[in-house]
Design a protein around this motif. Structure first.
Motif, PDB file in Angstrom:
ATOM      1  N   GLU A 148       0.613  -1.233  -0.033  1.00 21.87           N
ATOM      2  CA  GLU A 148      -0.061  -0.053  -0.150  1.00 21.87           C
ATOM      3  C   GLU A 148       0.858   1.325  -0.009  1.00 21.87           C
ATOM      4  N   TRP A 206      -4.589  -2.268   6.768  1.00 21.54           N
ATOM      5  CA  TRP A 206      -3.514  -1.821   5.602  1.00 21.54           C
ATOM      6  C   TRP A 206      -4.053  -2.312   4.312  1.00 21.54           C
ATOM      7  N   ARG A 207      -4.993  -3.208   4.242  1.00 24.27           N
ATOM      8  CA  ARG A 207      -5.465  -3.564   2.926  1.00 24.27           C
ATOM      9  C   ARG A 207      -6.464  -2.737   2.307  1.00 24.27           C
ATOM     10  N   GLN A 208      -6.092  -1.534   2.231  1.00 24.17           N
ATOM     11  CA  GLN A 208      -7.087  -0.353   1.526  1.00 24.17           C
ATOM     12  C   GLN A 208      -7.455  -0.786   0.058  1.00 24.17           C
ATOM     13  N   ARG A 209      -6.682  -1.273  -0.675  1.00 22.44           N
ATOM     14  CA  ARG A 209      -6.887  -1.498  -2.104  1.00 22.44           C
ATOM     15  C   ARG A 209      -7.446  -3.033  -2.399  1.00 22.44           C
ATOM     16  N   TYR A 217     -15.974  -4.592   3.494  1.00 28.51           N
ATOM     17  CA  TYR A 217     -14.797  -4.108   4.384  1.00 28.51           C
ATOM     18  C   TYR A 217     -15.067  -3.715   5.587  1.00 28.51           C
ATOM     19  N   ALA A 245      -9.501   3.299   9.373  1.00 27.88           N
ATOM     20  CA  ALA A 245      -9.395   2.549   8.394  1.00 27.88           C
ATOM     21  C   ALA A 245     -10.512   2.421   7.325  1.00 27.88           C
ATOM     22  N   GLN A 248     -11.021   6.007   5.949  1.00 22.89           N
ATOM     23  CA  GLN A 248      -9.941   6.213   4.644  1.00 22.89           C
ATOM     24  C   GLN A 248     -10.291   5.730   3.487  1.00 22.89           C
ATOM     25  N   ARG A 249     -10.853   4.324   3.684  1.00 26.00           N
ATOM     26  CA  ARG A 249     -11.147   3.751   2.472  1.00 26.00           C
ATOM     27  C   ARG A 249     -12.442   4.202   1.887  1.00 26.00           C
ATOM     28  N   ARG A 252     -12.768   8.061  -0.310  1.00 24.40           N
ATOM     29  CA  ARG A 252     -12.468   8.217  -1.396  1.00 24.40           C
ATOM     30  C   ARG A 252     -13.638   8.268  -2.600  1.00 24.40           C
TER      31      ARG A 252
END
Length: 293
Positions: A148, A206-209, A217, A245, A248-249, A252
Motif C-alpha cells: 500500500e 492496511w489492505r486499503q486496495r 470491508y 481505516a 479512509q477507504r 475516496r
C-alpha cells in the motif's frame, strides 16, 4: 519460496511454544491461575461468572471469548473434576522476591499427566495456536504495508522483489522468536488471542486496495473489533485504528459513503460484542464490569 520460509518460521514457533507450554509449571505466568479458573468455570458451570457472588476472583471481570475457546478442552473431565485448586506460595512476591514459584506444586503435575492437570495443559494449546496466527498475520500486515505504500516512479523502477519478501519475513520472525511472546503464547491467558486479533485488525487496516466493496470491508473490520472487545477491555485501543481505516477507504468515494461504512462497522462490532456490555450494565451498572472488580 517466501511461503516456504514463512511456513518454517511458523513451525519453529509452534514447536517452541508447545515446549514452553509443556515445561512451564502450571500457574507460573502472570495471572494464569485466574485465567485458568475462568476456563474451568465455563467448562463446569456452562455460564458466565457473576462478580457479585465472588466467582472466579481476580479474572471474573474479563470478557469471555478466550476462555470459551479453552473451556471445551476441559469438558471431557467428569463434572466435579473440572477445576484445579492451586494454593499460592505465601512467601512469593512478583516484584523482586527471592522465592522461585508463585504457587505450590505437587506430584500430580509429574508425568504422565492426567485429569485437570492434563486439561490445563491442553487449554494452553489454544494460546499456542493464537500465537501462530499472530505470526502469520504479522507477515500479512507487513506485506500489506509494503503493497500500500505510495512509491515514486524511481522507487518502482528500483524495487527489488527480494525486499518485498524479506521485510515481512523479518517481521514475522521478530515476533515468533521473541522469548516473552513465546512465554505468553504458552499460558492460559486472553493476551494471546488479543495479540492475534490485533494483528488481524492491523492487517485489514492496511489492505486499503483490497478487492471488495466498502461495506463488506466495514463489516469485516467491525466483526474483528467486536471479537477483540469480547477478549479484553484494552481492545478499545483498536477501535480508532479500525474506524480510521474504514473512513479512509470510504472517503475516496465521498463523505456520505465513508460515514455509512463507519456506521456499518460500528453495527457489526455491536452485534458481536454489544450483549457483553449490556450484561455488565445490567448486573454491575458499568459496561466494562471494572467498578465492582
Amino acid at each position: 519460496m517466501k511461503y516456504k520460509s514463512l511456513f518454517l518460521i511458523v513451525i519453529a514457533f509452534t514447536t517452541l511454544a508447545a515446549l514452553y507450554s509443556a515445561l512451564i509449571p502450571l500457574g507460573e505466568g502472570p495471572d494464569e491461575p485466574g485465567h485458568a479458573a475462568f476456563a474451568f468455570f465455563l467448562a463446569r458451570e456452562a455460564r458466565l461468572p457473576d462478580q457479585r457472588a465472588g466467582e472466579v476472583p481476580g479474572e471474573g471481570h474479563q470478557p469471555p471469548l478466550a476462555y470459551a475457546l479453552a473451556a471445551p478442552l476441559a469438558a471431557w473431565l467428569p463434572h466435579d473434576e473440572r477445576a484445579l485448586d492451586q494454593p499460592g506460595n505465601a512467601r512469593f512476591t512478583w516484584a523482586g522476591g527471592s522465592e522461585t514459584n508463585a504457587v505450590a506444586h505437587g506430584s500430580r503435575e509429574f508425568w504422565p499427566r492426567g485429569g485437570a492437570v492434563l486439561a490445563w495443559h491442553l487449554m494452553r494449546l489454544v494460546s499456542v495456536l493464537c500465537g501462530a496466527a499472530t505470526v502469520v498475520l504479522t507477515y500479512g500486515a507487513a506485506r500489506a504495508l509494503l503493497d500500500e505504500r505510495p512509491r515514486t516512479n524511481d522507487e518502482t523502477a528500483r524495487c527489488v522483489p527480494g525486499r518485498q519478501s524479506f521485510v515481512p519475513l523479518a517481521a514475522a520472525a521478530l515476533v515468533a522468536f521473541n522469548p516473552q511472546f513465546l512465554f505468553a503464547s504458552a499460558l492460559v491467558t486472553n493476551d494471546a488471542l488479543l495479540a492475534a486479533l490485533s494483528a488481524a485488525v492491523v492487517w485489514l487496516a492496511w489492505r486499503q486496495r483490497a478487492a471488495g466493496g466498502l461495506f463488506g470491508y466495514a463489516l469485516a473490520m467491525g466483526a474483528l473489533l467486536g471479537l477483540a472487545l469480547l477478549t479484553k477491555q484494552s481492545a478499545v485501543l483498536l477501535v480508532p485504528i479500525g474506524a480510521g481505516a474504514v473512513l479512509q477507504r470510504g472517503w475516496r468515494t465521498g463523505a456520505a459513503r465513508a460515514f455509512g461504512g463507519l456506521a456499518a462497522c460500528g453495527a457489526a462490532a455491536l452485534l458481536v460484542s454489544g450483549w457483553w456490555f449490556w450484561r455488565n450494565v445490567h448486573l454491575y451498572g458499568d459496561p466494562f464490569g471494572l467498578a465492582l472488580f
